[in-house]
Scaffold this active site. Structure first.
Site, PDB file in Angstrom:
ATOM      1  N   SER A 164     -45.810 107.658  -3.818  1.00 49.80           N
ATOM      2  CA  SER A 164     -45.599 107.248  -2.430  1.00 49.80           C
ATOM      3  C   SER A 164     -46.862 106.580  -1.890  1.00 49.80           C
ATOM      4  O   SER A 164     -47.376 105.628  -2.478  1.00 49.80           O
ATOM      5  CB  SER A 164     -45.149 108.451  -1.606  1.00 49.80           C
ATOM      6  OG  SER A 164     -44.640 108.055  -0.361  1.00 49.80           O
ATOM      7  N   GLU A 258     -33.843 103.738  -2.597  1.00 42.93           N
ATOM      8  CA  GLU A 258     -34.790 104.034  -1.529  1.00 42.93           C
ATOM      9  C   GLU A 258     -35.265 102.771  -0.810  1.00 42.93           C
ATOM     10  O   GLU A 258     -35.252 101.671  -1.361  1.00 42.93           O
ATOM     11  CB  GLU A 258     -35.971 104.848  -2.052  1.00 42.93           C
ATOM     12  CG  GLU A 258     -36.830 104.224  -3.131  1.00 42.93           C
ATOM     13  CD  GLU A 258     -37.968 105.153  -3.533  1.00 42.93           C
ATOM     14  OE1 GLU A 258     -38.596 105.752  -2.622  1.00 42.93           O
ATOM     15  OE2 GLU A 258     -38.245 105.285  -4.734  1.00 42.93           O
ATOM     16  N   HIS A 288     -36.525 109.734  -3.028  1.00 45.40           N
ATOM     17  CA  HIS A 288     -37.933 109.357  -3.025  1.00 45.40           C
ATOM     18  C   HIS A 288     -38.751 110.385  -3.813  1.00 45.40           C
ATOM     19  O   HIS A 288     -38.628 111.592  -3.607  1.00 45.40           O
ATOM     20  CB  HIS A 288     -38.408 109.292  -1.571  1.00 45.40           C
ATOM     21  CG  HIS A 288     -39.834 108.892  -1.401  1.00 45.40           C
ATOM     22  ND1 HIS A 288     -40.330 107.682  -1.817  1.00 45.40           N
ATOM     23  CD2 HIS A 288     -40.882 109.558  -0.836  1.00 45.40           C
ATOM     24  CE1 HIS A 288     -41.608 107.607  -1.522  1.00 45.40           C
ATOM     25  NE2 HIS A 288     -41.975 108.735  -0.928  1.00 45.40           N
TER      26      HIS A 288
END
Length: 316
Positions: A164, A258, A288
């Site tokens: 991320s 996503e 995610h």
């Protein structure tokens, strides 16, 4: 066709997103931090089988270490090669997460790659906005190049992995002046990387309904806090805006469902167009950073195995 476990994981993540959305705007940071803690370390609302994600891989251990001014964790497996070192950079929008929240995931990477893993507790916004986290990552990478769990020694090889916003930090660190790193990484990998805090890509709209956790407004809110009021178009804040060149071999894993899909697709396209070597690996229908749900989630196990094989390809 995705696994039954993937359906259960998606339902769980949608429930977590709903809890976060119920909070007040002024409580966004605290809410996000609580959400990350629950997802990565909490027992609440998880079926019994899913709780395996909370446990470190067998034969792995964790130990705190002060890497310069930054508190980190060594994650080692009994078969880890101390000469081959991997920096793990956790996600959380630059606002949340820690080495402890991501300890189990980092242990699976340590177990499969046979690298010693250093998981970093970089400084978080809004208390410490950009460039604090990026500076911490670069300084800690240089520390790792010269230190192992056994003491001071130069690394034989260095790798970097981040999920991320941590994936974005890995890329930003690599894109900063290459002479900022004492040893150039042999390869790097990102998991559902956040590379653009402006949230302007097509997938932000097209995958809004299919993304179980993230949204463009949430990414914009995080970006405003992470950047400390600076322009989120800055290449060091949103590495997708940088001149993407002279990077090591790169694996970018992302879910086809996503909102961050294009953050990896476009970055990899530019990386390859400028002579880089790498792979974009799109997993359909995943949440995610689905990797965190290993060993419960079969697709998470596959992704971590793919990551390990990629790193092994560049071992010397």
């Amino acid at each position: 066709m995705r696994s039954l476990e993937a359906n259960i994981v998606e339902e769980y993540m949608r429930n977590e997103a709903a809890k976060l959305a119920q909070g007040k705007a002024e409580d966004f940071v605290d809410g996000l931090r609580q959400t990350v803690e629950r997802i990565f370390t909490g027992h609440e609302d998880k079926p019994q089988a899913m709780l395996s994600m909370l446990t470190m891989s067998a034969d792995c251990s964790a130990a705190e270490i002060q890497a310069g001014n930054t508190l980190c964790e060594w994650i080692t497996h009994v078969d880890s090669d101390p000469g081959r070192r991997l920096l793990y950079v956790h996600g959380g929008g630059g606002l949340a997460g820690s080495a402890s929240t991501h300890r189990a995931l980092a242990s699976r990477i340590a177990a499969q790659t046979a690298c010693v893993v250093l998981s970093i507790n970089y400084r978080l916004a809004p208390e410490h906005p950009y460039p604090a986290a990026l500076d911490d990552c670069i300084k800690t990478t240089n520390w790792l190049a010269m230190n192992s769990p056994a003491g001071r020694s130069e690394a034989d090889q260095l790798f970097m992995v981040g999920d991320s916003a941590g994936g974005g930090l890995v890329l930003a660190a690599l894109l900063r002046r290459r002479n900022a790193l004492k040893i150039q990484p042999s390869a790097a990998a990102t998991l559902s990387a956040l590379t653009d805090f402006t949230a302007q890509s097509t997938s932000m709209v097209e995958n809004q309904a299919s993304d179980a956790l993230l949204s463009a407004p949430a990414i914009l809110a995080a970006g405003g806090l992470y950047s400390g009021g600076l322009d989120p178009n800055s290449p060091e804040i949103s590495p997708l805006k940088a001149a993407i060149e002279n990077l090591p071999p790169l694996l970018m894993q992302v879910s086809g469902s996503e909102v961050l899909l294009d953050d990896s697709k476009i970055f990899m396209r530019e990386h390859l167009a400028h002579g880089g070597e790498g792979e974009l690996s799109v997993y359909p229908g995943m949440v995610h950073v689905w990797h965190a749900f290993a060993p419960y989630l079969p697709e998470a196990n596959s992704a971590i195995a793919e990551l390990s094989a990629f790193i092994d390809r560049y071992r010397s």
